[in-house]
Write a protein that holds these residues in place. Structure first.
Motif, PDB file in Angstrom:
ATOM      1  N   GLY A  75      32.739  30.680  31.403  1.00 57.08           N
ATOM      2  CA  GLY A  75      31.787  30.604  32.510  1.00 57.08           C
ATOM      3  C   GLY A  75      32.248  29.857  33.746  1.00 57.08           C
ATOM      4  O   GLY A  75      31.421  29.284  34.452  1.00 57.08           O
ATOM      5  N   VAL A  76      33.533  29.877  34.035  1.00 57.71           N
ATOM      6  CA  VAL A  76      34.003  29.244  35.271  1.00 57.71           C
ATOM      7  C   VAL A  76      33.363  29.925  36.475  1.00 57.71           C
ATOM      8  O   VAL A  76      33.125  31.131  36.465  1.00 57.71           O
ATOM      9  CB  VAL A  76      35.552  29.288  35.373  1.00 57.71           C
ATOM     10  N   ARG A  77      33.053  29.151  37.507  1.00 51.60           N
ATOM     11  CA  ARG A  77      32.500  29.729  38.732  1.00 51.60           C
ATOM     12  C   ARG A  77      33.594  29.967  39.751  1.00 51.60           C
ATOM     13  O   ARG A  77      33.705  31.061  40.292  1.00 51.60           O
ATOM     14  CB  ARG A  77      31.430  28.811  39.322  1.00 51.60           C
ATOM     15  N   LYS A  78      34.398  28.933  40.038  1.00 49.33           N
ATOM     16  CA  LYS A  78      35.441  29.038  41.042  1.00 49.33           C
ATOM     17  C   LYS A  78      36.668  28.253  40.606  1.00 49.33           C
ATOM     18  O   LYS A  78      36.557  27.246  39.912  1.00 49.33           O
ATOM     19  CB  LYS A  78      34.994  28.441  42.380  1.00 49.33           C
ATOM     20  N   GLY A  79      37.814  28.711  41.091  1.00 48.44           N
ATOM     21  CA  GLY A  79      39.058  27.994  40.866  1.00 48.44           C
ATOM     22  C   GLY A  79      39.788  27.784  42.177  1.00 48.44           C
ATOM     23  O   GLY A  79      39.735  28.629  43.068  1.00 48.44           O
ATOM     24  N   ALA A  80      40.459  26.643  42.292  1.00 49.29           N
ATOM     25  CA  ALA A  80      41.312  26.360  43.442  1.00 49.29           C
ATOM     26  C   ALA A  80      42.637  25.849  42.906  1.00 49.29           C
ATOM     27  O   ALA A  80      42.670  25.029  41.988  1.00 49.29           O
ATOM     28  CB  ALA A  80      40.674  25.333  44.369  1.00 49.29           C
ATOM     29  N   ARG A  81      43.699  26.361  43.474  1.00 51.50           N
ATOM     30  CA  ARG A  81      45.045  26.020  43.015  1.00 51.50           C
ATOM     31  C   ARG A  81      45.784  25.329  44.148  1.00 51.50           C
ATOM     32  O   ARG A  81      46.013  25.922  45.199  1.00 51.50           O
ATOM     33  CB  ARG A  81      45.771  27.293  42.596  1.00 51.50           C
ATOM     34  N   VAL A  82      46.153  24.058  43.937  1.00 54.29           N
ATOM     35  CA  VAL A  82      46.915  23.300  44.926  1.00 54.29           C
ATOM     36  C   VAL A  82      48.380  23.681  44.754  1.00 54.29           C
ATOM     37  O   VAL A  82      48.986  23.380  43.731  1.00 54.29           O
ATOM     38  CB  VAL A  82      46.723  21.781  44.742  1.00 54.29           C
ATOM     39  N   VAL A  83      48.933  24.370  45.746  1.00 61.41           N
ATOM     40  CA  VAL A  83      50.308  24.838  45.646  1.00 61.41           C
ATOM     41  C   VAL A  83      51.257  24.096  46.574  1.00 61.41           C
ATOM     42  O   VAL A  83      52.477  24.152  46.377  1.00 61.41           O
ATOM     43  CB  VAL A  83      50.439  26.363  45.884  1.00 61.41           C
ATOM     44  N   SER A 103      39.855  34.340  39.001  1.00 66.09           N
ATOM     45  CA  SER A 103      40.026  34.274  40.446  1.00 66.09           C
ATOM     46  C   SER A 103      40.178  32.827  40.886  1.00 66.09           C
ATOM     47  O   SER A 103      39.352  31.979  40.555  1.00 66.09           O
ATOM     48  CB  SER A 103      38.808  34.895  41.131  1.00 66.09           C
ATOM     49  N   SER A 104      41.245  32.558  41.616  1.00 65.12           N
ATOM     50  CA  SER A 104      41.506  31.220  42.117  1.00 65.12           C
ATOM     51  C   SER A 104      42.170  31.342  43.479  1.00 65.12           C
ATOM     52  O   SER A 104      43.029  32.191  43.692  1.00 65.12           O
ATOM     53  CB  SER A 104      42.425  30.472  41.149  1.00 65.12           C
ATOM     54  N   VAL A 105      41.762  30.503  44.399  1.00 67.12           N
ATOM     55  CA  VAL A 105      42.315  30.524  45.741  1.00 67.12           C
ATOM     56  C   VAL A 105      43.414  29.462  45.853  1.00 67.12           C
ATOM     57  O   VAL A 105      43.277  28.374  45.300  1.00 67.12           O
ATOM     58  CB  VAL A 105      41.210  30.310  46.798  1.00 67.12           C
ATOM     59  N   ASN A 106      44.518  29.801  46.515  1.00 69.17           N
ATOM     60  CA  ASN A 106      45.596  28.848  46.734  1.00 69.17           C
ATOM     61  C   ASN A 106      45.301  28.009  47.970  1.00 69.17           C
ATOM     62  O   ASN A 106      44.919  28.537  49.013  1.00 69.17           O
ATOM     63  CB  ASN A 106      46.936  29.565  46.909  1.00 69.17           C
ATOM     64  N   VAL A 107      45.459  26.685  47.833  1.00 67.21           N
ATOM     65  CA  VAL A 107      45.241  25.752  48.938  1.00 67.21           C
ATOM     66  C   VAL A 107      46.417  24.780  48.993  1.00 67.21           C
ATOM     67  O   VAL A 107      47.206  24.692  48.059  1.00 67.21           O
ATOM     68  CB  VAL A 107      43.909  24.980  48.779  1.00 67.21           C
ATOM     69  N   ALA A 108      46.502  24.014  50.076  1.00 68.82           N
ATOM     70  CA  ALA A 108      47.635  23.118  50.278  1.00 68.82           C
ATOM     71  C   ALA A 108      47.460  21.759  49.608  1.00 68.82           C
ATOM     72  O   ALA A 108      48.425  21.182  49.118  1.00 68.82           O
ATOM     73  CB  ALA A 108      47.891  22.924  51.771  1.00 68.82           C
TER      74      ALA A 108
END
Length: 119
Positions: A75-83, A103-108
C-alpha cells in the motif's frame, strides 16, 4: 552500507544505500525494510537515497525489485529516490521499479524528496 529510518508519525520510511552492497547485505537490508514497513499505515511514503550507491549486480537488483514489489503490495502511496548525480544507479532502480509497477520520482536531495512527497 545501509540505514533504515522508519517514521511512523509521518508515515514514511527512508532507506539510504552507500557504496557497493553485496547480495548478503542487500538481502538483510530488504528483509529489514519489509519488517519496518509493517509499522506504517497504508498510503505510506518511501524515500530511497542512492546518491552514494554504486551500480550493482543483477542478483542484488533482484532484491531491489523484491522490496519494490513489497511496497506496491503493502500500500505505498508515493516514492522519491534521491539520486544526486548518480544517473546509472537511478536508471537501474527505474528499471526494477517498472518491472513491478512501483512508481518513484528521482530527485536531487533528501529535502527535495520531502517536498515531493508532501504534494
Amino acid at each position: 552500507m545501509y540505514t533504515i529510518v522508519c517514521d511512523s508519525a509521518k508515515n514514511y520510511i527512508h532507506i539510504k544505500l552507500v557504496g557497493s552492497i553485496g547480495i548478503d547485505e542487500m538481502v538483510k537490508c530488504v528483509n529489514e525494510t519489509i519488517e519496518a514497513t509493517k509499522k506504517l499505515r497504508r498510503g505510506y511514503h518511501v524515500i530511497t537515497d542512492i546518491a552514494g550507491f554504486a551500480p550493482t549486480t543483477p542478483e542484488v537488483a533482484k532484491q531491489i525489485e523484491r522490496v519494490q514489489a513489497h511496497f506496491v503490495a503493502s500500500g505505498v502511496r508515493k516514492g522519491a529516490r534521491v539520486v544526486g548525480g548518480k544517473v546509472l544507479a537511478g536508471l537501474q532502480f527505474n528499471r526494477t521499479s517498472s518491472n513491478v509497477g512501483y512508481s518513484s520520482v528521482n530527485v536531487a536531495t533528501f529535502e527535495d524528496a520531502l517536498k515531493e512527497l508532501s504534494k
